[in-house]
Design a protein around this motif. Sequence first.
Motif, PDB file in Angstrom:
ATOM      1  N   MET A  49       1.002  -0.866  -0.332  1.00  0.00           N
ATOM      2  CA  MET A  49       0.138  -0.059  -0.096  1.00  0.00           C
ATOM      3  C   MET A  49       0.458   1.025  -0.326  1.00  0.00           C
ATOM      4  SD  MET A  49      -3.042   1.178  -0.371  1.00  0.00           S
ATOM      5  CE  MET A  49      -3.822  -0.158  -0.380  1.00  0.00           C
ATOM      6  N   THR A  50       2.058   1.285   0.532  1.00  0.00           N
ATOM      7  CA  THR A  50       2.406   2.469   0.849  1.00  0.00           C
ATOM      8  C   THR A  50       3.218   2.878  -0.713  1.00  0.00           C
ATOM      9  OG1 THR A  50       3.491   1.688   3.078  1.00  0.00           O
ATOM     10  CG2 THR A  50       5.127   3.152   1.792  1.00  0.00           C
ATOM     11  N   LYS A  51       3.873   1.402  -1.235  1.00  0.00           N
ATOM     12  CA  LYS A  51       4.150   1.879  -2.499  1.00  0.00           C
ATOM     13  C   LYS A  51       2.845   2.107  -3.707  1.00  0.00           C
ATOM     14  CE  LYS A  51       8.014  -2.126  -2.580  1.00  0.00           C
ATOM     15  NZ  LYS A  51       9.053  -1.307  -2.720  1.00  0.00           N
ATOM     16  N   LEU A  52       1.707   1.366  -3.532  1.00  0.00           N
ATOM     17  CA  LEU A  52       1.471   2.222  -3.654  1.00  0.00           C
ATOM     18  C   LEU A  52       1.102   3.495  -3.543  1.00  0.00           C
ATOM     19  CD1 LEU A  52      -1.422   1.698  -6.514  1.00  0.00           C
ATOM     20  CD2 LEU A  52      -2.950   1.024  -4.023  1.00  0.00           C
ATOM     21  N   LEU A  53       0.756   4.144  -2.369  1.00  0.00           N
ATOM     22  CA  LEU A  53       0.513   5.870  -1.821  1.00  0.00           C
ATOM     23  C   LEU A  53       1.881   6.847  -2.716  1.00  0.00           C
ATOM     24  CD1 LEU A  53      -1.025   5.207   1.289  1.00  0.00           C
ATOM     25  CD2 LEU A  53      -2.494   5.913  -1.090  1.00  0.00           C
ATOM     26  N   LYS A  54       2.371   5.860  -2.701  1.00  0.00           N
ATOM     27  CA  LYS A  54       4.077   6.663  -3.572  1.00  0.00           C
ATOM     28  C   LYS A  54       3.721   6.688  -4.394  1.00  0.00           C
ATOM     29  CE  LYS A  54       7.642   6.274   0.504  1.00  0.00           C
ATOM     30  NZ  LYS A  54       8.519   5.424   0.457  1.00  0.00           N
ATOM     31  N   SER A  55       3.513   6.028  -5.408  1.00  0.00           N
ATOM     32  CA  SER A  55       3.432   6.479  -6.253  1.00  0.00           C
ATOM     33  C   SER A  55       2.461   7.136  -7.346  1.00  0.00           C
ATOM     34  CB  SER A  55       3.291   4.887  -7.401  1.00  0.00           C
ATOM     35  OG  SER A  55       1.910   4.241  -7.433  1.00  0.00           O
ATOM     36  N   ASN A  56       1.242   7.303  -6.480  1.00  0.00           N
ATOM     37  CA  ASN A  56       0.432   8.167  -6.989  1.00  0.00           C
ATOM     38  C   ASN A  56       0.163   9.469  -6.469  1.00  0.00           C
ATOM     39  OD1 ASN A  56      -1.943   7.248  -8.503  1.00  0.00           O
ATOM     40  ND2 ASN A  56      -1.037   5.375  -6.737  1.00  0.00           N
ATOM     41  N   GLY A  57       1.951   9.809  -6.139  1.00  0.00           N
ATOM     42  CA  GLY A  57       1.450  11.114  -5.217  1.00  0.00           C
ATOM     43  C   GLY A  57       1.400  11.669  -4.099  1.00  0.00           C
ATOM     44  N   VAL A  58       0.868  10.420  -3.009  1.00  0.00           N
ATOM     45  CA  VAL A  58       1.401  10.639  -1.503  1.00  0.00           C
ATOM     46  C   VAL A  58       3.201  11.119  -0.801  1.00  0.00           C
ATOM     47  CG1 VAL A  58       0.091   9.295   0.449  1.00  0.00           C
ATOM     48  CG2 VAL A  58      -0.856   9.507  -2.075  1.00  0.00           C
ATOM     49  N   GLU A  59       2.664  11.459   0.061  1.00  0.00           N
ATOM     50  CA  GLU A  59       3.983  12.066   0.615  1.00  0.00           C
ATOM     51  C   GLU A  59       4.131  10.845   1.901  1.00  0.00           C
ATOM     52  OE1 GLU A  59       4.916  15.662   1.282  1.00  0.00           O
ATOM     53  OE2 GLU A  59       5.117  16.739  -1.207  1.00  0.00           O
ATOM     54  N   LEU A  60       5.260  10.001   2.236  1.00  0.00           N
ATOM     55  CA  LEU A  60       4.784   9.173   2.485  1.00  0.00           C
ATOM     56  C   LEU A  60       6.408   9.004   3.588  1.00  0.00           C
ATOM     57  CD1 LEU A  60       2.841   6.443   1.774  1.00  0.00           C
ATOM     58  CD2 LEU A  60       2.196   8.053   4.032  1.00  0.00           C
ATOM     59  N   VAL A  61       6.689   8.825   4.559  1.00  0.00           N
ATOM     60  CA  VAL A  61       8.167   8.435   5.042  1.00  0.00           C
ATOM     61  C   VAL A  61       8.551   7.238   5.254  1.00  0.00           C
ATOM     62  CG1 VAL A  61      10.222   9.831   7.276  1.00  0.00           C
ATOM     63  CG2 VAL A  61       7.695  10.976   6.452  1.00  0.00           C
ATOM     64  N   GLY A  62       9.665   7.294   4.610  1.00  0.00           N
ATOM     65  CA  GLY A  62       9.925   5.157   4.452  1.00  0.00           C
ATOM     66  C   GLY A  62       9.028   4.608   4.049  1.00  0.00           C
ATOM     67  N   GLU A  63       9.119   2.781   4.129  1.00  0.00           N
ATOM     68  CA  GLU A  63       8.953   2.429   3.601  1.00  0.00           C
ATOM     69  C   GLU A  63       7.787   1.156   5.513  1.00  0.00           C
ATOM     70  OE1 GLU A  63       7.745   1.082   0.822  1.00  0.00           O
ATOM     71  OE2 GLU A  63       9.857   1.587  -0.370  1.00  0.00           O
ATOM     72  N   HIS A  64       6.612   0.906   5.181  1.00  0.00           N
ATOM     73  CA  HIS A  64       5.983   1.174   6.238  1.00  0.00           C
ATOM     74  C   HIS A  64       5.608  -0.603   6.026  1.00  0.00           C
ATOM     75  CE1 HIS A  64       5.571   4.963   6.943  1.00  0.00           C
ATOM     76  NE2 HIS A  64       4.790   4.950   6.066  1.00  0.00           N
ATOM     77  N   MET A  65       5.646  -1.720   7.552  1.00  0.00           N
ATOM     78  CA  MET A  65       5.663  -2.831   8.107  1.00  0.00           C
ATOM     79  C   MET A  65       4.523  -3.738   8.207  1.00  0.00           C
ATOM     80  SD  MET A  65       9.161  -4.465   6.384  1.00  0.00           S
ATOM     81  CE  MET A  65       8.768  -6.200   7.625  1.00  0.00           C
ATOM     82  N   THR A  66       3.646  -2.360   8.607  1.00  0.00           N
ATOM     83  CA  THR A  66       2.584  -2.823   9.550  1.00  0.00           C
ATOM     84  C   THR A  66       1.863  -1.512   8.720  1.00  0.00           C
ATOM     85  OG1 THR A  66       3.268  -1.444  11.908  1.00  0.00           O
ATOM     86  CG2 THR A  66       4.099  -3.506  11.547  1.00  0.00           C
ATOM     87  N   GLU A  67       0.491  -1.991   9.056  1.00  0.00           N
ATOM     88  CA  GLU A  67      -0.670  -0.946   9.047  1.00  0.00           C
ATOM     89  C   GLU A  67      -0.690   0.464   9.954  1.00  0.00           C
ATOM     90  OE1 GLU A  67      -4.457  -3.298   8.797  1.00  0.00           O
ATOM     91  OE2 GLU A  67      -3.322  -4.563   7.990  1.00  0.00           O
ATOM     92  N   GLU A  68      -0.164   0.404  11.493  1.00  0.00           N
ATOM     93  CA  GLU A  68      -0.565   0.851  12.314  1.00  0.00           C
ATOM     94  C   GLU A  68       0.660   1.917  11.750  1.00  0.00           C
ATOM     95  OE1 GLU A  68      -0.235   1.296  16.871  1.00  0.00           O
ATOM     96  OE2 GLU A  68       0.682  -0.541  16.306  1.00  0.00           O
ATOM     97  N   GLU A  69       1.615   1.255  11.505  1.00  0.00           N
ATOM     98  CA  GLU A  69       2.215   2.130  11.164  1.00  0.00           C
ATOM     99  C   GLU A  69       2.432   3.574   9.700  1.00  0.00           C
ATOM    100  OE1 GLU A  69       6.359  -0.137   9.834  1.00  0.00           O
ATOM    101  OE2 GLU A  69       6.646  -0.668  12.343  1.00  0.00           O
ATOM    102  N   LEU A  70       1.794   2.946   9.136  1.00  0.00           N
ATOM    103  CA  LEU A  70       1.323   3.320   7.682  1.00  0.00           C
ATOM    104  C   LEU A  70       0.526   4.326   7.761  1.00  0.00           C
ATOM    105  CD1 LEU A  70       0.973   3.661   4.676  1.00  0.00           C
ATOM    106  CD2 LEU A  70      -0.360   1.836   4.649  1.00  0.00           C
ATOM    107  N   VAL A  71      -0.688   4.602   9.406  1.00  0.00           N
ATOM    108  CA  VAL A  71      -1.967   5.154   8.987  1.00  0.00           C
ATOM    109  C   VAL A  71      -1.274   5.885  10.231  1.00  0.00           C
ATOM    110  CG1 VAL A  71      -4.128   5.051  11.024  1.00  0.00           C
ATOM    111  CG2 VAL A  71      -3.611   3.231   9.253  1.00  0.00           C
ATOM    112  N   ASN A  72      -0.200   5.934  11.265  1.00  0.00           N
ATOM    113  CA  ASN A  72       0.231   6.822  11.432  1.00  0.00           C
ATOM    114  C   ASN A  72       1.090   7.981  11.332  1.00  0.00           C
ATOM    115  OD1 ASN A  72      -0.817   5.470  14.202  1.00  0.00           O
ATOM    116  ND2 ASN A  72       1.506   4.889  14.231  1.00  0.00           N
ATOM    117  N   ASP A  73       1.846   7.226   9.579  1.00  0.00           N
ATOM    118  CA  ASP A  73       2.277   7.846   8.815  1.00  0.00           C
ATOM    119  C   ASP A  73       1.691   9.531   7.745  1.00  0.00           C
ATOM    120  OD1 ASP A  73       4.043   9.211   7.199  1.00  0.00           O
ATOM    121  OD2 ASP A  73       5.316   7.663   6.237  1.00  0.00           O
TER     122      ASP A  73
END
Length: 281
Positions: A249-273
């Motif tokens: 999901m992180t890769k997909l969001l980044k490819s669509n222009g969403v700014e995220l910090v690093g990679e995320h192993m868990t859904e909790e990390e992704l949601v927090n970012d």
Amino acid sequence: MREILSFNNVSFTYTPEKEDARKAVQNVSFSINEGEWISIVGHNGSGKSTMVKIISGLLFPQEGEVRVMSNVLTEENLWETRSQIGMVFQNPDNQFVGATVQDDVAFALENNGVPYEDMVERVHHSLKQVKMDKFLNHEPHHLSGGQKQRVAIAGALAMRPKILILDEATAMLDPQGRDEVLQTVSTLREDIGLTVLSITHDVEEALLADRILFMNDGKKYAEGTPEEIFALGDKLIEFGLELPFAMRMTKLLKSNGVELVGEHMTEEELVNDLWTSNFNK
């Protein structure tokens, strides 16, 4: 922490008479310390199932050695060694032999000559450990998949093993059953220091491990923490292993222009970012 299981340059082929025979397991070395959770992952044919058979003594390596509790596994100490290992398999329906839950948990204890009073205490205690003590007299086929696997874990625990092996134990369960089993194993590990070896295709399950062994074509391709293994990214995909949902999901969001910090192993990390990024804007 003492070493509880190790492979030392282990190799095995199913057709040793052939000079050019493919090795199902080739020169594999690793060790597990008491209290660790180790996951072995890899696509079909990578050597995972053969390794389980070697650990349980169904097969013996043609090269190298296997040590359990510091002792080299041999035909002479096979049965004693097996008593140190609890196994939970893929299909829970294939594991039941008793008419009721308590009969099933007691089956191996009876076969090993455990005295009746001790057997009763072990059955009740192990079922309580997996939160199935209220199902003593239930018929196993009336249980859910997750409940059946928890009973199977209780049966293994009743034998007081040093290591619990989950051989694709969540593969046939629905998400709720899978979560029940993994939560049970996680709790047991925290409460009694249980050593866990899980053989799995499920990358979300592998994330729970302290270390992951990534097998490919009979060889140990990589070993490390979940973060180190899944950082291999596209290389894992190339070898038939899926990345965790949060990473995809992180890769997909980044490819669509969403700014995220690093990679995320868990859904909790992704949601927090996502929350932090959105809040800062």
